[in-house]
Design an enzyme around this catalytic site. Structure first.
Site, mmCIF file in Angstrom:
data_model
loop_
_atom_site.group_PDB
_atom_site.id
_atom_site.type_symbol
_atom_site.label_atom_id
_atom_site.label_comp_id
_atom_site.label_asym_id
_atom_site.label_seq_id
_atom_site.Cartn_x
_atom_site.Cartn_y
_atom_site.Cartn_z
ATOM 1 N N ALA A 117 20.798 5.958 -15.646
ATOM 2 C CA ALA A 117 19.507 6.556 -15.314
ATOM 3 C C ALA A 117 18.499 5.438 -15.079
ATOM 4 O O ALA A 117 18.642 4.340 -15.621
ATOM 5 C CB ALA A 117 19.049 7.451 -16.453
ATOM 6 N N THR A 118 17.488 5.718 -14.276
ATOM 7 C CA THR A 118 16.573 4.641 -13.911
ATOM 8 C C THR A 118 15.136 4.895 -14.356
ATOM 9 O O THR A 118 14.880 4.932 -15.547
ATOM 10 C CB THR A 118 16.688 4.322 -12.412
ATOM 11 N N THR A 119 14.204 5.111 -13.449
ATOM 12 C CA THR A 119 12.799 4.833 -13.745
ATOM 13 C C THR A 119 12.040 5.993 -14.393
ATOM 14 O O THR A 119 12.078 7.131 -13.917
ATOM 15 C CB THR A 119 12.085 4.424 -12.438
ATOM 16 N N ALA B 175 17.925 1.965 -6.908
ATOM 17 C CA ALA B 175 18.433 2.840 -7.967
ATOM 18 C C ALA B 175 17.460 3.950 -8.337
ATOM 19 O O ALA B 175 17.807 4.851 -9.097
ATOM 20 C CB ALA B 175 18.776 2.018 -9.207
#
Length: 251
Positions: free
Chosen positions: A25-27, A204
Protein backbone atom coordinates in the site's frame (compact mmCIF):
# COMPACT_ATOMS: atom_id res chain seq x y z
CA UNK A 1 -2.48 -15.13 25.49
CA UNK A 2 -3.32 -18.45 23.82
CA UNK A 3 -1.10 -18.26 20.71
CA UNK A 4 1.45 -15.43 20.81
CA UNK A 5 3.31 -17.03 17.90
CA UNK A 6 0.45 -15.99 15.59
CA UNK A 7 0.92 -12.28 16.21
CA UNK A 8 2.60 -10.19 13.50
CA UNK A 9 6.36 -10.31 14.03
CA UNK A 10 6.25 -13.62 15.95
CA UNK A 11 5.85 -15.84 12.92
CA UNK A 12 9.00 -17.59 11.68
CA UNK A 13 10.21 -16.44 8.26
CA UNK A 14 12.85 -18.00 6.03
CA UNK A 15 16.10 -16.11 5.71
CA UNK A 16 16.31 -13.40 3.08
CA UNK A 17 14.31 -10.40 1.94
CA UNK A 18 10.63 -10.74 1.07
CA UNK A 19 9.56 -7.22 0.13
CA UNK A 20 8.36 -8.16 -3.37
CA UNK A 21 6.22 -11.19 -2.49
CA UNK A 22 3.22 -9.25 -1.15
CA UNK A 23 1.22 -6.22 -2.32
CA UNK A 24 2.30 -2.85 -0.95
CA UNK A 25 0.00 0.00 0.00
CA UNK A 26 1.23 3.50 -0.68
CA UNK A 27 0.31 7.09 0.08
CA UNK A 28 -1.71 8.42 3.03
CA UNK A 29 -2.08 12.11 3.97
CA UNK A 30 -3.60 13.69 7.05
CA UNK A 31 -4.27 17.28 8.13
CA UNK A 32 -5.56 18.92 11.26
CA UNK A 33 -8.41 21.38 10.89
CA UNK A 34 -10.58 23.55 13.10
CA UNK A 35 -13.00 20.67 13.77
CA UNK A 36 -10.50 17.80 14.16
CA UNK A 37 -8.56 15.86 11.52
CA UNK A 38 -8.93 14.70 7.93
CA UNK A 39 -7.18 11.58 6.58
CA UNK A 40 -7.11 10.42 2.96
CA UNK A 41 -5.48 7.57 1.07
CA UNK A 42 -5.11 6.60 -2.54
CA UNK A 43 -6.51 3.23 -3.69
CA UNK A 44 -3.54 1.57 -5.43
CA UNK A 45 -1.52 -1.41 -4.17
CA UNK A 46 1.56 -2.51 -6.09
CA UNK A 47 3.65 -5.67 -6.30
CA UNK A 48 6.95 -4.81 -7.91
CA UNK A 49 6.13 -3.17 -11.23
CA UNK A 50 2.58 -4.54 -11.25
CA UNK A 51 -0.66 -3.00 -9.96
CA UNK A 52 -1.90 -5.58 -7.46
CA UNK A 53 -5.13 -3.74 -6.63
CA UNK A 54 -6.82 -0.60 -7.88
CA UNK A 55 -9.33 -0.22 -5.05
CA UNK A 56 -7.64 -1.20 -1.77
CA UNK A 57 -8.79 0.80 1.26
CA UNK A 58 -5.93 2.02 3.45
CA UNK A 59 -7.75 4.48 5.75
CA UNK A 60 -9.98 3.12 8.51
CA UNK A 61 -11.70 4.10 11.72
CA UNK A 62 -9.62 3.05 14.73
CA UNK A 63 -12.40 3.88 17.19
CA UNK A 64 -15.24 6.44 17.26
CA UNK A 65 -12.83 9.42 17.50
CA UNK A 66 -9.65 8.33 15.72
CA UNK A 67 -8.39 7.21 12.31
CA UNK A 68 -5.56 4.98 11.12
CA UNK A 69 -3.97 4.59 7.71
CA UNK A 70 -1.24 2.20 6.58
CA UNK A 71 1.58 2.11 4.05
CA UNK A 72 3.91 -0.79 3.32
CA UNK A 73 3.13 -4.49 3.19
CA UNK A 74 -0.63 -4.49 2.76
CA UNK A 75 -1.47 -7.79 4.47
CA UNK A 76 0.50 -6.99 7.62
CA UNK A 77 -0.82 -3.43 7.69
CA UNK A 78 -4.47 -4.49 7.40
CA UNK A 79 -3.96 -7.11 10.11
CA UNK A 80 -2.31 -4.49 12.31
CA UNK A 81 -5.33 -2.21 11.88
CA UNK A 82 -7.77 -4.99 12.79
CA UNK A 83 -5.82 -5.98 15.89
CA UNK A 84 -5.58 -2.33 16.95
CA UNK A 85 -9.34 -1.86 16.53
CA UNK A 86 -10.02 -4.96 18.62
CA UNK A 87 -7.59 -3.86 21.34
CA UNK A 88 -9.20 -0.43 21.65
CA UNK A 89 -12.68 -1.95 21.78
CA UNK A 90 -11.56 -4.55 24.34
CA UNK A 91 -9.97 -1.89 26.56
CA UNK A 92 -13.13 0.21 26.51
CA UNK A 93 -15.31 -2.78 27.42
CA UNK A 94 -13.03 -3.85 30.27
CA UNK A 95 -12.26 -0.40 31.70
CA UNK A 96 -15.53 1.34 30.88
CA UNK A 97 -13.64 4.27 29.34
CA UNK A 98 -11.63 5.06 26.22
CA UNK A 99 -7.86 5.21 26.21
CA UNK A 100 -6.53 8.74 25.84
CA UNK A 101 -5.29 9.67 22.37
CA UNK A 102 -1.71 9.48 23.64
CA UNK A 103 -2.43 6.05 25.10
CA UNK A 104 -3.78 4.84 21.77
CA UNK A 105 -0.68 6.11 19.95
CA UNK A 106 1.64 4.42 22.46
CA UNK A 107 -0.23 1.12 22.16
CA UNK A 108 0.04 1.27 18.38
CA UNK A 109 3.77 1.96 18.67
CA UNK A 110 4.20 -1.21 20.75
CA UNK A 111 2.36 -3.23 18.08
CA UNK A 112 4.66 -1.87 15.35
CA UNK A 113 7.69 -2.80 17.47
CA UNK A 114 6.36 -6.36 17.58
CA UNK A 115 6.68 -6.57 13.79
CA UNK A 116 10.35 -5.52 13.76
CA UNK A 117 11.64 -9.00 12.90
CA UNK A 118 9.50 -9.21 9.76
CA UNK A 119 10.25 -5.58 8.92
CA UNK A 120 13.99 -6.29 8.87
CA UNK A 121 13.30 -8.88 6.18
CA UNK A 122 11.38 -6.40 4.05
CA UNK A 123 7.81 -6.90 5.28
CA UNK A 124 7.43 -3.38 6.64
CA UNK A 125 4.06 -1.85 7.53
CA UNK A 126 3.97 1.68 8.94
CA UNK A 127 0.74 3.35 10.06
CA UNK A 128 -0.23 6.95 10.58
CA UNK A 129 -2.65 7.74 13.38
CA UNK A 130 -4.80 10.83 13.96
CA UNK A 131 -7.82 11.73 15.98
CA UNK A 132 -10.01 14.17 17.81
CA UNK A 133 -8.65 14.71 21.33
CA UNK A 134 -11.55 14.68 23.79
CA UNK A 135 -9.18 15.87 26.54
CA UNK A 136 -7.70 18.83 24.67
CA UNK A 137 -7.48 22.01 26.74
CA UNK A 138 -7.11 24.27 23.70
CA UNK A 139 -10.06 24.13 21.24
CA UNK A 140 -7.62 25.01 18.45
CA UNK A 141 -5.64 21.84 19.07
CA UNK A 142 -8.33 19.17 19.13
CA UNK A 143 -6.95 17.50 15.98
CA UNK A 144 -3.73 15.59 16.63
CA UNK A 145 -1.50 13.54 14.32
CA UNK A 146 1.05 10.84 15.20
CA UNK A 147 3.68 9.25 12.98
CA UNK A 148 5.81 6.16 13.67
CA UNK A 149 9.07 4.55 12.63
CA UNK A 150 9.77 0.90 11.94
CA UNK A 151 11.14 0.34 15.46
CA UNK A 152 7.99 1.64 17.13
CA UNK A 153 9.05 5.21 17.76
CA UNK A 154 6.06 7.56 18.00
CA UNK A 155 6.18 11.25 17.09
CA UNK A 156 3.49 13.91 17.22
CA UNK A 157 3.29 15.98 14.05
CA UNK A 158 2.12 19.56 13.72
CA UNK A 159 -0.50 20.44 11.15
CA UNK A 160 -0.08 17.74 8.53
CA UNK A 161 1.86 14.62 7.59
CA UNK A 162 2.05 11.91 4.94
CA UNK A 163 3.44 8.38 4.68
CA UNK A 164 4.18 5.99 1.84
CA UNK A 165 6.09 6.13 -1.43
CA UNK A 166 4.37 9.32 -2.57
CA UNK A 167 4.71 11.09 0.77
CA UNK A 168 7.56 13.35 -0.36
CA UNK A 169 5.39 14.85 -3.10
CA UNK A 170 2.23 14.92 -0.97
CA UNK A 171 3.95 16.71 1.91
CA UNK A 172 5.49 19.22 -0.51
CA UNK A 173 2.00 19.99 -1.82
CA UNK A 174 0.57 20.32 1.70
CA UNK A 175 3.47 22.54 2.78
CA UNK A 176 2.33 25.19 0.30
CA UNK A 177 -1.36 24.98 1.16
CA UNK A 178 -1.67 24.22 4.84
CA UNK A 179 -2.43 26.93 7.39
CA UNK A 180 -3.78 26.71 10.95
CA UNK A 181 -7.55 26.91 11.29
CA UNK A 182 -8.53 25.21 8.03
CA UNK A 183 -12.16 24.27 7.75
CA UNK A 184 -12.95 20.59 7.26
CA UNK A 185 -14.06 21.33 3.68
CA UNK A 186 -10.75 23.03 2.88
CA UNK A 187 -8.73 20.24 4.51
CA UNK A 188 -10.59 17.60 2.49
CA UNK A 189 -9.83 19.37 -0.78
CA UNK A 190 -6.17 19.91 0.15
CA UNK A 191 -5.81 16.22 1.05
CA UNK A 192 -7.23 15.09 -2.30
CA UNK A 193 -5.04 17.62 -4.14
CA UNK A 194 -1.96 16.34 -2.30
CA UNK A 195 -2.77 12.77 -3.37
CA UNK A 196 -3.21 13.98 -6.94
CA UNK A 197 0.25 15.59 -6.82
CA UNK A 198 1.75 12.42 -5.33
CA UNK A 199 0.23 10.29 -8.11
CA UNK A 200 1.62 12.74 -10.67
CA UNK A 201 5.20 11.92 -9.64
CA UNK A 202 5.04 8.50 -7.94
CA UNK A 203 4.06 5.46 -10.01
CA UNK A 204 2.97 3.49 -6.92
CA UNK A 205 0.35 6.09 -5.97
CA UNK A 206 -2.97 5.87 -7.78
CA UNK A 207 -4.66 9.02 -8.98
CA UNK A 208 -8.42 9.51 -9.33
CA UNK A 209 -9.78 6.90 -11.77
CA UNK A 210 -12.68 8.65 -13.48
CA UNK A 211 -13.29 5.73 -15.85
CA UNK A 212 -13.75 3.10 -13.10
CA UNK A 213 -15.09 5.70 -10.63
CA UNK A 214 -12.41 4.87 -8.06
CA UNK A 215 -11.52 7.82 -5.85
CA UNK A 216 -9.48 8.32 -2.65
CA UNK A 217 -10.88 7.19 0.69
CA UNK A 218 -11.38 10.33 2.78
CA UNK A 219 -12.38 10.25 6.46
CA UNK A 220 -12.80 12.85 9.20
CA UNK A 221 -12.66 12.66 12.99
CA UNK A 222 -14.47 15.44 14.85
CA UNK A 223 -16.49 15.97 18.02
CA UNK A 224 -19.35 14.15 16.25
CA UNK A 225 -17.18 11.07 15.68
CA UNK A 226 -15.61 9.60 12.57
CA UNK A 227 -17.15 9.91 9.13
CA UNK A 228 -16.25 8.57 5.71
CA UNK A 229 -17.07 10.87 2.82
CA UNK A 230 -19.30 9.21 0.19
CA UNK A 231 -17.53 8.29 -3.05
CA UNK A 232 -19.86 10.64 -4.92
CA UNK A 233 -18.59 13.58 -2.85
CA UNK A 234 -14.90 12.72 -3.18
CA UNK A 235 -15.45 12.05 -6.87
CA UNK A 236 -16.94 15.51 -7.38
CA UNK A 237 -13.97 17.15 -5.65
CA UNK A 238 -11.47 15.03 -7.61
CA UNK A 239 -13.12 15.95 -10.90
CA UNK A 240 -13.00 19.66 -9.97
CA UNK A 241 -9.27 19.31 -9.29
CA UNK A 242 -8.71 17.51 -12.61
CA UNK A 243 -10.63 20.25 -14.45
CA UNK A 244 -8.50 22.93 -12.76
CA UNK A 245 -5.31 21.11 -13.76
CA UNK A 246 -6.31 21.36 -17.43
CA UNK A 247 -5.60 25.07 -17.09
CA UNK A 248 -2.60 24.74 -14.75
CA UNK A 249 -1.12 21.21 -14.82
CA UNK A 250 1.43 22.05 -12.12
CA UNK A 251 -1.24 23.06 -9.61
Amino acid sequence: MAAPDLLPGRRPLPAGAHAEIAPHATTIVTLSCSDGVVMAGDRRATMGNLIASRDIEKVHEADPYSLIGIAGTAGIGIELIRLFQVELEHYEKIEGAMLSLDGKANRLAAMIRGNLGAALQGLVAIPIFAGYDLDAKDPAKVGRIFSFDVAGGVYEETGYDAIGSGSLFAKSALKKRFRPGLTTTEAVRFAIEALYDAADDDTATGGPDVIRRIFPVVMTATAEGTHRLPDAETGTIAEEIIAARHENPGG
